[in-house]
Design an enzyme around this catalytic site. Sequence first.
Site, mmCIF file in Angstrom:
data_model
loop_
_atom_site.group_PDB
_atom_site.id
_atom_site.type_symbol
_atom_site.label_atom_id
_atom_site.label_comp_id
_atom_site.label_asym_id
_atom_site.label_seq_id
_atom_site.Cartn_x
_atom_site.Cartn_y
_atom_site.Cartn_z
ATOM 1 N N HIS A 17 104.806 -35.393 20.582
ATOM 2 C CA HIS A 17 103.920 -36.429 20.727
ATOM 3 C C HIS A 17 103.007 -36.689 19.583
ATOM 4 C CE1 HIS A 17 104.460 -35.544 25.433
ATOM 5 N NE2 HIS A 17 104.976 -36.971 25.114
ATOM 6 N N ARG A 90 113.968 -39.924 20.516
ATOM 7 C CA ARG A 90 114.442 -38.684 20.161
ATOM 8 C C ARG A 90 116.042 -38.812 19.755
ATOM 9 N NH1 ARG A 90 111.037 -36.323 25.113
ATOM 10 N NH2 ARG A 90 111.487 -38.305 25.588
ATOM 11 N N SER A 128 108.286 -32.637 27.442
ATOM 12 C CA SER A 128 107.402 -32.149 28.149
ATOM 13 C C SER A 128 108.084 -31.469 29.261
ATOM 14 C CB SER A 128 106.325 -33.210 28.867
ATOM 15 O OG SER A 128 105.618 -33.822 27.816
#
Length: 162
Positions: A17, A90, A128
Amino acid sequence: MRIGICPGSFDPLTNGHLDVIQRAMKLFDKVIVAVAHNESKLPTFTLEERLDLVRNAVSQWPSVQVDSFDCLLVDYAEQVRAQAVVRGLRAVSDFEFEFQLALMNRRLNERIETIFMMPKDTYTYLSSRMIKEIARLGGDVSAFVPVHVQQVLMDRLSARSE
Ligand code: ADP
């Protein structure tokens, strides 16, 4: 003034992030990190916890603000007069969902652009969800999250194992 929003759940914030936020800082006068309430996703950390973790990490960057939102992203973008939403891409696996989201947001509000940024290659496999899984199993997450996030992950884990 060019304003970009980095939206997400940030449950919790990772170095991936932060990488995207730093890239957005190069393009916008102001970057708003917008933490979604996302109660339906049953986040591990409360909204206040997620906000604090982000605030703590970006406090040294004057052009970055931290806020929360609980409405349509494009409506939030209008409220804060942002021109664009910045999302991290990503891998190919992100593409399908991000493509749908970007086109739906454009359908809802043509004025708001979506910009995709690629993180540093070492963060392309970082999420996450994965961090929480590694931490739960006692793995070392120090290379993937700031120290204060690592601490909170460890505290939460020891609280669970009591
Ligand atoms: P969401 O629930 O909206 O997917 P996340 O907190 O998982 O929220 O992600 C917020 C934004 O950060 C998304 O644009 C996501 O693609 C991006 N992101 C998350 N992890 C990474 C990473 N490792 N590298 C680059 N971008 C990332």
